[in-house]
Design a protein around this motif. Structure first.
Motif, PDB file in Angstrom:
ATOM      1  N   ALA A   1       0.867  -1.185   0.000  1.00  0.00           N
ATOM      2  CA  ALA A   1       0.000   0.000   0.000  1.00  0.00           C
ATOM      3  C   ALA A   1       0.898   1.227   0.000  1.00  0.00           C
ATOM      4  O   ALA A   1       1.848   1.308   0.784  1.00  0.00           O
ATOM      5  CB  ALA A   1      -0.940   0.033   1.205  1.00  0.00           C
ATOM      6  N   CYS A   2       0.620   2.186  -0.892  1.00  0.00           N
ATOM      7  CA  CYS A   2       1.450   3.387  -0.960  1.00  0.00           C
ATOM      8  C   CYS A   2       0.744   4.450  -1.788  1.00  0.00           C
ATOM      9  O   CYS A   2      -0.310   4.203  -2.378  1.00  0.00           O
ATOM     10  CB  CYS A   2       2.828   3.085  -1.553  1.00  0.00           C
ATOM     11  SG  CYS A   2       2.802   2.623  -3.303  1.00  0.00           S
ATOM     12  N   GLY A   3       1.349   5.622  -1.856  1.00  0.00           N
ATOM     13  CA  GLY A   3       0.796   6.703  -2.660  1.00  0.00           C
ATOM     14  C   GLY A   3       1.809   7.814  -2.823  1.00  0.00           C
ATOM     15  O   GLY A   3       2.921   7.749  -2.292  1.00  0.00           O
ATOM     16  N   ALA A   4       1.422   8.840  -3.565  1.00  0.00           N
ATOM     17  CA  ALA A   4       2.327   9.967  -3.806  1.00  0.00           C
ATOM     18  C   ALA A   4       1.539  11.161  -4.308  1.00  0.00           C
ATOM     19  O   ALA A   4       0.395  11.033  -4.763  1.00  0.00           O
ATOM     20  CB  ALA A   4       3.399   9.583  -4.829  1.00  0.00           C
ATOM     21  N   THR A   5       2.176  12.307  -4.221  1.00  0.00           N
ATOM     22  CA  THR A   5       1.647  13.536  -4.806  1.00  0.00           C
ATOM     23  C   THR A   5       2.582  13.986  -5.917  1.00  0.00           C
ATOM     24  O   THR A   5       3.808  13.948  -5.760  1.00  0.00           O
ATOM     25  CB  THR A   5       1.510  14.649  -3.753  1.00  0.00           C
ATOM     26  OG1 THR A   5       0.654  14.193  -2.704  1.00  0.00           O
ATOM     27  CG2 THR A   5       0.912  15.906  -4.364  1.00  0.00           C
ATOM     28  N   LEU A   6       2.007  14.379  -7.043  1.00  0.00           N
ATOM     29  CA  LEU A   6       2.754  14.828  -8.217  1.00  0.00           C
ATOM     30  C   LEU A   6       2.546  16.328  -8.386  1.00  0.00           C
ATOM     31  O   LEU A   6       1.430  16.825  -8.167  1.00  0.00           O
ATOM     32  CB  LEU A   6       2.282  14.099  -9.473  1.00  0.00           C
ATOM     33  CG  LEU A   6       2.632  12.616  -9.665  1.00  0.00           C
ATOM     34  CD1 LEU A   6       2.158  11.744  -8.507  1.00  0.00           C
ATOM     35  CD2 LEU A   6       2.043  12.100 -10.970  1.00  0.00           C
ATOM     36  N   TYR A   7       3.602  17.030  -8.797  1.00  0.00           N
ATOM     37  CA  TYR A   7       3.549  18.486  -8.923  1.00  0.00           C
ATOM     38  C   TYR A   7       4.022  18.924 -10.308  1.00  0.00           C
ATOM     39  O   TYR A   7       5.036  18.440 -10.796  1.00  0.00           O
ATOM     40  CB  TYR A   7       4.448  19.149  -7.871  1.00  0.00           C
ATOM     41  CG  TYR A   7       4.076  18.824  -6.444  1.00  0.00           C
ATOM     42  CD1 TYR A   7       3.211  19.631  -5.717  1.00  0.00           C
ATOM     43  CD2 TYR A   7       4.608  17.689  -5.819  1.00  0.00           C
ATOM     44  CE1 TYR A   7       2.889  19.326  -4.406  1.00  0.00           C
ATOM     45  CE2 TYR A   7       4.285  17.376  -4.516  1.00  0.00           C
ATOM     46  CZ  TYR A   7       3.421  18.195  -3.806  1.00  0.00           C
ATOM     47  OH  TYR A   7       3.087  17.884  -2.510  1.00  0.00           O
ATOM     48  N   TRP A   8       3.274  19.849 -10.909  1.00  0.00           N
ATOM     49  CA  TRP A   8       3.656  20.439 -12.194  1.00  0.00           C
ATOM     50  C   TRP A   8       4.090  21.874 -11.997  1.00  0.00           C
ATOM     51  O   TRP A   8       3.696  22.539 -11.019  1.00  0.00           O
ATOM     52  CB  TRP A   8       2.481  20.382 -13.172  1.00  0.00           C
ATOM     53  CG  TRP A   8       2.271  19.041 -13.787  1.00  0.00           C
ATOM     54  CD1 TRP A   8       2.666  18.612 -15.016  1.00  0.00           C
ATOM     55  CD2 TRP A   8       1.599  17.915 -13.192  1.00  0.00           C
ATOM     56  NE1 TRP A   8       2.287  17.302 -15.236  1.00  0.00           N
ATOM     57  CE2 TRP A   8       1.636  16.855 -14.132  1.00  0.00           C
ATOM     58  CE3 TRP A   8       0.975  17.701 -11.966  1.00  0.00           C
ATOM     59  CZ2 TRP A   8       1.059  15.615 -13.872  1.00  0.00           C
ATOM     60  CZ3 TRP A   8       0.413  16.465 -11.701  1.00  0.00           C
ATOM     61  CH2 TRP A   8       0.466  15.437 -12.661  1.00  0.00           C
TER      62      TRP A   8
END
Length: 214
Positions: free
Chosen positions: A77-84
């Motif tokens: 189980a995991c996740g992330a935030t992506l930034y532009w």
């Protein structure tokens, strides 16, 4: 619909794996599929996000803290935030431990798209989605005006059959008509992998920001 300015994307893919899966499936074995849930369910989440931004790579990613790993150290189980660079953000979460969920939400200044079965449809030959445009509060904040509209895309064949049919069409075009292999698919695949590798690097580095290098 027109988003006018795209702001935020959220995607989530989870299913509650049984004990046999969590102990024996190749997706939980470090010598068979070391990326675990990130390489399986996370791939779909990242691809959906990239689709929403027309495959524009983010500038950097930061993994969400406290991912879950099994005893062999494989992510479950995991996740992330992506930034532009222009301010867009996206967040995804993937899990082998939570109820079956396949949500994609795309939010702009003037509209919202919501798909609740973006990987495997609820029904084999149809795919529903909802759209909200220029939504606001109803008088006295008792509801929405206008309310989101629901739409259903139907097909004569299941999506897997359509995928094979399209593959055959492309191969036949190369064999019989001198067509060239489409460069779009390997390019999209590589971008998905680049983002996934950056997420894994962020996890390994203690959830530091990691630049996405094309």
């Amino acid at each position: 619909m027109a988003f006018l300015l795209l702001l935020q994307i959220n995607s989530l893919f989870s299913f509650r794996a049984n004990e046999d899966f969590l102990q024996n499936d190749i997706r939980v074995k470090p010598d068979l599929d070391a990326l675990g849930v990130l390489g399986d369910a996370g791939w779909y989440c990242i691809r959906a996000i990239l689709w929403a931004v027309n495959y524009e790579l983010p500038k950097n990613v930061i993994a969400l803290p406290d991912p879950v790993k099994n005893q062999a150290g494989v992510l479950i189980a995991c996740g992330a935030t992506l930034y532009w660079a222009d301010g867009k953000t996206a967040t995804f979460h993937c899990s082998f431990l939570a109820n079956l969920t396949m949500d994609l939400t795309v939010v702009g200044t003037d509209g919202t798209l919501h798909v609740t079965d973006f990987i495997i449809p609820y029904e084999e030959k149809s795919g529903p989605f909802s759209v909200a445009s220029r939504s606001n509060f109803a008088e006295l904040h008792t509801g929405w005006v206008p309310q989101p509209s629901r739409h259903v895309v139907t097909t004569d064949l299941p999506q897997e059959a359509l995928m094979v049919q399209e593959f055959c069409r492309l191969v036949q075009g190369i064999r019989d008509a001198g067509a060239k292999p489409e460069g779009k698919w390997p390019a999209i695949t590589r971008k998905t992998q680049v983002v996934m590798d950056a997420v894994k690097a962020s996890i390994d580095k203690g959830f530091e920001s990691v630049d996405v290098v094309s």
